[in-house]
Design a protein around this motif. Sequence first.
Motif, PDB file in Angstrom:
ATOM      1  N   ASN A  99      -5.464  17.383  -0.216  1.00 21.06           N
ATOM      2  CA  ASN A  99      -5.247  18.837  -0.136  1.00 21.06           C
ATOM      3  C   ASN A  99      -6.362  19.580  -0.868  1.00 21.06           C
ATOM      4  OD1 ASN A  99      -2.903  19.406   1.381  1.00 21.06           O
ATOM      5  ND2 ASN A  99      -1.621  18.670  -0.281  1.00 21.06           N
TER       6      ASN A  99
ATOM      7  N   PHE B 123       1.872   7.015  -6.614  1.00 21.72           N
ATOM      8  CA  PHE B 123       0.787   7.952  -6.946  1.00 21.72           C
ATOM      9  C   PHE B 123       1.167   9.382  -6.539  1.00 21.72           C
ATOM     10  CE2 PHE B 123      -2.562   4.350  -6.267  1.00 21.72           C
ATOM     11  CZ  PHE B 123      -2.197   3.786  -7.462  1.00 21.72           C
ATOM     12  N   GLU B 124       1.856   9.510  -5.401  1.00 24.77           N
ATOM     13  CA  GLU B 124       2.288  10.849  -4.950  1.00 24.77           C
ATOM     14  C   GLU B 124       3.248  11.467  -5.967  1.00 24.77           C
ATOM     15  OE1 GLU B 124       1.449  12.845  -2.468  1.00 24.77           O
ATOM     16  OE2 GLU B 124       0.381  11.536  -1.083  1.00 24.77           O
TER      17      GLU B 124
ATOM     18  N   SER C 190       1.271  12.527  -9.035  1.00 24.29           N
ATOM     19  CA  SER C 190       0.476  13.745  -8.768  1.00 24.29           C
ATOM     20  C   SER C 190       1.377  14.967  -8.701  1.00 24.29           C
ATOM     21  CB  SER C 190      -0.261  13.651  -7.438  1.00 24.29           C
ATOM     22  OG  SER C 190      -1.005  12.510  -7.378  1.00 24.29           O
TER      23      SER C 190
ATOM     24  N   LYS D  56       8.142  22.983   6.002  1.00 20.88           N
ATOM     25  CA  LYS D  56       6.815  23.277   5.465  1.00 20.88           C
ATOM     26  C   LYS D  56       6.903  23.958   4.104  1.00 20.88           C
ATOM     27  CE  LYS D  56       5.100  23.689  10.126  1.00 20.88           C
ATOM     28  NZ  LYS D  56       4.856  24.603  11.241  1.00 20.88           N
TER      29      LYS D  56
ATOM     30  N   LYS E 287       0.835  -1.203   0.000  1.00 21.61           N
ATOM     31  CA  LYS E 287       0.000   0.000   0.000  1.00 21.61           C
ATOM     32  C   LYS E 287       0.876   1.263   0.000  1.00 21.61           C
ATOM     33  CE  LYS E 287      -4.077   2.036   1.934  1.00 21.61           C
ATOM     34  NZ  LYS E 287      -4.666   2.579   3.111  1.00 21.61           N
TER      35      LYS E 287
ATOM     36  N   GLY F 253      -0.240  22.660  -0.213  1.00 20.31           N
ATOM     37  CA  GLY F 253       0.604  21.599  -0.766  1.00 20.31           C
ATOM     38  C   GLY F 253       1.861  21.445   0.055  1.00 20.31           C
ATOM     39  N   GLY F 254       2.817  20.720  -0.519  1.00 18.84           N
ATOM     40  CA  GLY F 254       4.114  20.616   0.130  1.00 18.84           C
ATOM     41  C   GLY F 254       4.336  19.333   0.920  1.00 18.84           C
ATOM     42  N   LEU F 255       3.409  18.360   0.768  1.00 17.40           N
ATOM     43  CA  LEU F 255       3.561  17.134   1.554  1.00 17.40           C
ATOM     44  C   LEU F 255       4.164  15.968   0.770  1.00 17.40           C
ATOM     45  CD1 LEU F 255       0.365  16.475   3.730  1.00 17.40           C
ATOM     46  CD2 LEU F 255       2.728  16.414   4.489  1.00 17.40           C
ATOM     47  N   GLY F 256       3.887  15.940  -0.538  1.00 12.41           N
ATOM     48  CA  GLY F 256       4.175  14.753  -1.348  1.00 12.41           C
ATOM     49  C   GLY F 256       5.593  14.215  -1.214  1.00 12.41           C
TER      50      GLY F 256
ATOM     51  N   LEU G 120       6.467  13.011   2.396  1.00 22.25           N
ATOM     52  CA  LEU G 120       5.886  11.694   2.717  1.00 22.25           C
ATOM     53  C   LEU G 120       6.714  10.591   2.077  1.00 22.25           C
ATOM     54  CD1 LEU G 120       2.098  12.463   2.110  1.00 22.25           C
ATOM     55  CD2 LEU G 120       3.176  12.037   4.322  1.00 22.25           C
TER      56      LEU G 120
ATOM     57  N   GLU H 262       9.890  10.088   4.021  1.00 24.78           N
ATOM     58  CA  GLU H 262       9.580   9.432   5.300  1.00 24.78           C
ATOM     59  C   GLU H 262       9.424   7.922   5.106  1.00 24.78           C
ATOM     60  OE1 GLU H 262       6.640  11.942   7.495  1.00 24.78           O
ATOM     61  OE2 GLU H 262       5.623  10.019   7.698  1.00 24.78           O
TER      62      GLU H 262
ATOM     63  N   THR I 134      -3.952  10.156  -2.251  1.00 24.80           N
ATOM     64  CA  THR I 134      -2.712  10.940  -2.240  1.00 24.80           C
ATOM     65  C   THR I 134      -2.939  12.218  -1.441  1.00 24.80           C
ATOM     66  OG1 THR I 134      -3.259  12.233  -4.203  1.00 24.80           O
ATOM     67  CG2 THR I 134      -2.039  10.188  -4.562  1.00 24.80           C
ATOM     68  N   SER I 135      -1.834  12.828  -1.039  1.00 23.43           N
ATOM     69  CA  SER I 135      -1.938  14.110  -0.341  1.00 23.43           C
ATOM     70  C   SER I 135      -2.484  15.169  -1.308  1.00 23.43           C
ATOM     71  CB  SER I 135      -0.587  14.527   0.234  1.00 23.43           C
ATOM     72  OG  SER I 135       0.347  14.753  -0.793  1.00 23.43           O
TER      73      SER I 135
ATOM     74  N   ARG J  22       2.588   1.738  -3.432  1.00 22.72           N
ATOM     75  CA  ARG J  22       1.598   2.180  -4.414  1.00 22.72           C
ATOM     76  C   ARG J  22       1.266   3.657  -4.204  1.00 22.72           C
ATOM     77  NH1 ARG J  22      -3.763   1.325  -3.451  1.00 22.72           N
ATOM     78  NH2 ARG J  22      -5.109   0.748  -5.189  1.00 22.72           N
ATOM     79  N   GLU J  23       1.061   4.045  -2.954  1.00 26.10           N
ATOM     80  CA  GLU J  23       0.738   5.447  -2.677  1.00 26.10           C
ATOM     81  C   GLU J  23       1.912   6.369  -3.000  1.00 26.10           C
ATOM     82  OE1 GLU J  23      -2.679   4.762   0.694  1.00 26.10           O
ATOM     83  OE2 GLU J  23      -0.782   5.662   1.307  1.00 26.10           O
TER      84      GLU J  23
ATOM     85  N   TYR K  98       3.682  -0.511   8.800  1.00 27.44           N
ATOM     86  CA  TYR K  98       3.373   0.855   8.349  1.00 27.44           C
ATOM     87  C   TYR K  98       2.032   1.369   8.878  1.00 27.44           C
ATOM     88  CZ  TYR K  98       7.440   0.638   5.471  1.00 27.44           C
ATOM     89  OH  TYR K  98       8.732   0.521   5.051  1.00 27.44           O
TER      90      TYR K  98
ATOM     91  N   THR L  77       6.677  24.996   0.422  1.00 30.21           N
ATOM     92  CA  THR L  77       5.834  24.637  -0.716  1.00 30.21           C
ATOM     93  C   THR L  77       5.864  25.773  -1.730  1.00 30.21           C
ATOM     94  OG1 THR L  77       3.598  24.081  -1.470  1.00 30.21           O
ATOM     95  CG2 THR L  77       3.739  25.511   0.465  1.00 30.21           C
TER      96      THR L  77
END
Lengths: 289, 120
Positions: free
Chosen positions: B57, A142-143, A146, A207, A135, A217-220, A223, A226, B52-53, A138-139, A277, A209
């Motif tokens: 968002n 996708f991140e 995106s 933080k 999972k 925004g600013g997380l992809g 993450l 991490e 997704t984030s 896969r995510e 996870y 972005t």
Amino acid sequence: MEISLSNVKSDFEGFNQLIALLQKTKDCAFGEIEVDLAGVTWFEANMCAPFGAILYKVSRELNSVRVTNVHGKLENILLRNGFLSNYGRAVIPDRQGTTIKYKRLETKDARFFGSHIDDLLTKSGIPKMSTGLFKKFRESIFEIFSNAVIHSETKLGIFSCGQVFPNKHRLDFSIADLGMGIRQNVRQNADLDLTAEEAINWALEGKNTTKKGPIPGGLGLKLLREFIELNKGRIQIVSDKGYWDFSNGESQTRGFLHPFPGTVVNIEINTADERSYCLASEINPKNIF
Amino acid sequence: MSTQVSIQLYEIVGSPLCIASDDGQKVHDQIAAALRKELTVTLSFLNVEGLTSAFLNAAVGQLYGEFSAEQIRANLSVSDMQPDDLVLLKKVVETAKDYFKDPSRFKKAQQEVLGDNDAE
């Protein structure tokens, strides 16, 4: 014009060769470009994503691109993963199910991309992963997709490919775009004039972005880092003249002489990771907002 | 008339994969319309298999540019979310709260909402 490549791995030198290929052809239009792979005995298939992106850019200048002298195992892999079918070779089926298809997708194809990833992860030749790892992987993919759609503003599509190393419990997956690149994005939207390496570091810190509008925004990328740190995998980001490599909890940056015309994110995951996870017990659904 | 509304992500997106920011925007527009009418919203993640984030968002984080955290907390809830997806949503919410602490961003978001509503 004939250009020869030597071995291409997912490392600084591998990317540098692909950038050099673009540099040599940058003034060519309406020409014939032959990329000779006679000297290549090792080509990590995930690198088909940046390789394909560069060849696509070259062919957009109305050059005829041919990939020649691909032999043996390499030819077999690049035929089965669909890469060579873009350069005059017939598609052949991947009966062993051990390759990850090379794809060029439009930015609006997120859902199709999602289904493509789901299909490939259930193929027989792909290493079995724990449910939690499956999972997260896969995510992460996708991140990255995106992120490329939102930040690159590319009109030339998004390129992806992967490679499995079953004996090493490794899976590499690369996503490349031909968009504005992180440095330009940071300059344009955060008013910061950084080098390409500094811009990649900036995008991965705290933080930060480049978003300015109504959607935060600013997380992809954070993450992604991490997850890869927990998984003991590796991330490489190539954007403009910057190269950023993260593994074993440490990052390194280097600079290329010439720019990559967009951004590439390559992740390498440890498929034998059994971590769950799931940090779930810490979050109460009534205390989300 | 009911004061509660349940929004099914799966129905709005038309897929178990909630990846694209554009799909998140569709969900946001539904939630925001309901909150403007002072309805209580439950956002159901039933049958969602990938998030997704970027999607969250657009769908949820963006709400903090128009509504206060108190309004959102009082009127929005989630159901059928997998535990690790809750972790992701919490991060998105915290990021959004920070993002809109910048008054220029908050003002810009408010202006866009007012502009959209004027156009309706």
